[in-house]
Scaffold this motif. Structure first.
Motif, mmCIF file in Angstrom:
data_model
loop_
_atom_site.group_PDB
_atom_site.id
_atom_site.type_symbol
_atom_site.label_atom_id
_atom_site.label_comp_id
_atom_site.label_asym_id
_atom_site.label_seq_id
_atom_site.Cartn_x
_atom_site.Cartn_y
_atom_site.Cartn_z
ATOM 1 N N PHE A 1 2.690 7.388 13.164
ATOM 2 C CA PHE A 1 3.783 7.895 12.335
ATOM 3 C C PHE A 1 3.672 7.497 10.865
ATOM 4 N N LEU A 2 2.496 7.066 10.396
ATOM 5 C CA LEU A 2 2.354 6.781 8.972
ATOM 6 C C LEU A 2 2.561 8.028 8.131
ATOM 7 N N ASP A 3 2.329 9.207 8.724
ATOM 8 C CA ASP A 3 2.532 10.469 8.011
ATOM 9 C C ASP A 3 3.827 11.167 8.405
ATOM 10 N N ASN A 4 4.649 10.537 9.236
ATOM 11 C CA ASN A 4 5.879 11.147 9.753
ATOM 12 C C ASN A 4 5.607 12.507 10.411
ATOM 13 N N VAL A 5 4.431 12.625 11.013
ATOM 14 C CA VAL A 5 4.074 13.814 11.786
ATOM 15 C C VAL A 5 3.712 13.341 13.186
ATOM 16 N N GLY A 6 4.626 13.523 14.127
ATOM 17 C CA GLY A 6 4.428 13.053 15.487
ATOM 18 C C GLY A 6 4.268 14.180 16.478
ATOM 19 N N PRO A 7 4.485 13.918 17.746
ATOM 20 C CA PRO A 7 4.297 14.927 18.808
ATOM 21 C C PRO A 7 5.130 16.192 18.630
ATOM 22 N N ARG A 8 6.270 16.096 17.938
ATOM 23 C CA ARG A 8 7.105 17.284 17.754
ATOM 24 C C ARG A 8 6.370 18.361 16.955
ATOM 25 N N LEU A 9 5.592 17.933 15.944
ATOM 26 C CA LEU A 9 4.861 18.890 15.119
ATOM 27 C C LEU A 9 3.400 19.024 15.526
ATOM 28 N N LEU A 10 2.816 17.940 16.049
ATOM 29 C CA LEU A 10 1.397 17.947 16.375
ATOM 30 C C LEU A 10 1.185 17.121 17.636
ATOM 31 N N PRO A 11 1.330 17.720 18.810
ATOM 32 C CA PRO A 11 1.298 16.976 20.075
ATOM 33 C C PRO A 11 0.032 16.173 20.314
ATOM 34 N N ALA A 12 -1.105 16.621 19.779
ATOM 35 C CA ALA A 12 -2.366 15.940 20.063
ATOM 36 C C ALA A 12 -2.704 14.856 19.043
ATOM 37 N N SER A 13 -1.760 14.495 18.196
ATOM 38 C CA SER A 13 -2.059 13.546 17.124
ATOM 39 C C SER A 13 -2.390 12.165 17.662
ATOM 40 N N GLY A 14 -3.360 11.499 17.008
ATOM 41 C CA GLY A 14 -3.734 10.140 17.381
ATOM 42 C C GLY A 14 -3.147 9.141 16.397
ATOM 43 N N SER B 1 3.377 17.652 3.554
ATOM 44 C CA SER B 1 2.797 16.507 2.867
ATOM 45 C C SER B 1 3.611 15.279 3.260
ATOM 46 N N PHE B 2 3.084 14.102 2.931
ATOM 47 C CA PHE B 2 3.844 12.893 3.252
ATOM 48 C C PHE B 2 3.544 11.792 2.250
ATOM 49 N N GLN B 3 4.433 10.804 2.244
ATOM 50 C CA GLN B 3 4.236 9.581 1.477
ATOM 51 C C GLN B 3 4.782 8.416 2.285
ATOM 52 N N SER B 4 4.013 7.332 2.339
ATOM 53 C CA SER B 4 4.422 6.139 3.085
ATOM 54 C C SER B 4 4.348 4.917 2.194
ATOM 55 N N GLU B 5 5.344 4.061 2.323
ATOM 56 C CA GLU B 5 5.353 2.754 1.660
ATOM 57 C C GLU B 5 5.071 1.716 2.741
ATOM 58 N N VAL B 6 4.020 0.910 2.528
ATOM 59 C CA VAL B 6 3.550 -0.007 3.562
ATOM 60 C C VAL B 6 3.477 -1.427 3.005
ATOM 61 N N ILE B 7 4.054 -2.370 3.742
ATOM 62 C CA ILE B 7 3.855 -3.801 3.484
ATOM 63 C C ILE B 7 3.016 -4.349 4.630
ATOM 64 N N ALA C 1 7.941 6.109 6.253
ATOM 65 C CA ALA C 1 7.220 7.348 5.982
ATOM 66 C C ALA C 1 8.198 8.490 5.751
ATOM 67 N N THR C 2 7.863 9.361 4.796
ATOM 68 C CA THR C 2 8.660 10.543 4.496
ATOM 69 C C THR C 2 7.736 11.750 4.390
ATOM 70 N N SER C 3 8.055 12.830 5.100
ATOM 71 C CA SER C 3 7.273 14.058 4.981
ATOM 72 C C SER C 3 8.140 15.147 4.359
ATOM 73 N N VAL D 1 0.857 -1.187 0.000
ATOM 74 C CA VAL D 1 0.000 0.000 0.000
ATOM 75 C C VAL D 1 0.892 1.235 0.000
ATOM 76 N N ARG D 2 0.573 2.186 -0.873
ATOM 77 C CA ARG D 2 1.252 3.481 -0.821
ATOM 78 C C ARG D 2 0.244 4.539 -0.377
ATOM 79 N N LEU D 3 0.600 5.264 0.673
ATOM 80 C CA LEU D 3 -0.279 6.268 1.257
ATOM 81 C C LEU D 3 0.342 7.648 1.090
ATOM 82 N N GLY D 4 -0.510 8.659 0.965
ATOM 83 C CA GLY D 4 -0.004 10.015 0.864
ATOM 84 C C GLY D 4 -1.105 11.028 1.070
ATOM 85 N N ALA D 5 -0.747 12.216 1.564
ATOM 86 C CA ALA D 5 -1.717 13.289 1.783
ATOM 87 C C ALA D 5 -0.981 14.593 2.035
ATOM 88 N N SER D 6 -1.740 15.699 2.020
ATOM 89 C CA SER D 6 -1.202 17.025 2.304
ATOM 90 C C SER D 6 -2.067 17.721 3.337
#
Length: 225
Positions: free
Chosen positions: A184-197, A76-82, A125-127, A60-65
């Motif tokens: 971390f599928l979007d490589n956006v964690g607590p450092r950028l968005l502390p309330a992320s689920g 934005s980000f892109q993830s490669e998932v097996i 994941a790469t942002s 699965v390849r995931l991505g969003a902005s």
């Protein structure tokens, strides 16, 4: 309703492909998704006309902005998932359409089914800055929020419609939602968005199902003996 003397038991080889979308810290709607491809291969083992056990390996390849004006992260980000999973498949209708003496020789053309199970994903994941049209076009990428590749648990569930064309060939349209234990599928964690689920994703796919009839005939004969 198709005529057949092959019992609804045994091995089915499954392969398919489709599209995927993500629900992450920075994207929770179709409008911000960069829909990616999905490809899968696996097998089902029919225990009865109602229940099968399934296993599969998916790419699965995931991505969003980020497009929420309340959170202008410009990312934005892109993830490669097996993904490797095992699921239970339950037919919502009996595979057989006949009754009495005709039950074992008539099968439904369309059978709806539900699937659910568990497994794990192996992902990277790469942002990157959100004004870039794609990861390939970006001259800058953000620091990893964690060490990649990474592993997380996943719970897939959903269902589909299986269309039977012969004893050997069937085609299914399927939609599955995947709950993960990672944020971390979007490589956006607590450092950028502390309330992320945690992040999740959905896949809509077309599956080709091949039943090796000769092998299943042997299985059925042994089963009857």
């Amino acid at each position: 309703m198709g005529k057949s003397k092959i019992p609804e038991r045994g091995l089915v080889i499954v392969a398919g492909g489709g599209i995927s979308g993500v629900k992450s810290s920075i994207c929770g709607s179709p409008g911000c998704n960069d829909f990616g491809p999905n490809a899968s291969i696996g097998a089902w083992y029919k225990i009865s006309p109602y229940v099968s056990l399934a296993s599969s390996v998916d790419y699965v390849r995931l991505g969003a902005s980020e497009k929420d004006p309340r959170r202008p992260l410009n990312v934005s980000f892109q993830s490669e998932v097996i993904e490797v999973t095992g699921t239970v498949v339950v037919n919502l209708l009996d595979s057989y359409a006949g009754s009495g003496n005709y039950r074992s020789s008539r099968k439904r053309f369309v059978v709806p089914y539900a699937r659910a199970g568990g497994g794990f994903i192996y992902y990277t994941a790469t942002s990157y800055p959100g004004d870039a049209s794609s990861l390939e076009d970006s001259q800058t990428t953000y620091d990893p929020e964690r060490e990649y590749p990474a592993i997380a648990a996943v719970i897939p569930f959903g269902g589909g419609l299986r269309f039977r064309f012969s004893d050997e060939i069937a085609v299914a349209g399927e939609a599955m939602y995947h709950l993960t234990t990672t944020k971390f599928l979007d490589n956006v964690g607590p450092r950028l968005l502390p309330a992320s689920g945690t992040d999740h994703y959905a896949v809509a796919a077309i599956k080709i199902m091949y039943t090796p009839v000769i092998k299943n005939k042997i299985f059925s004969k042994k089963y009857q003996e």
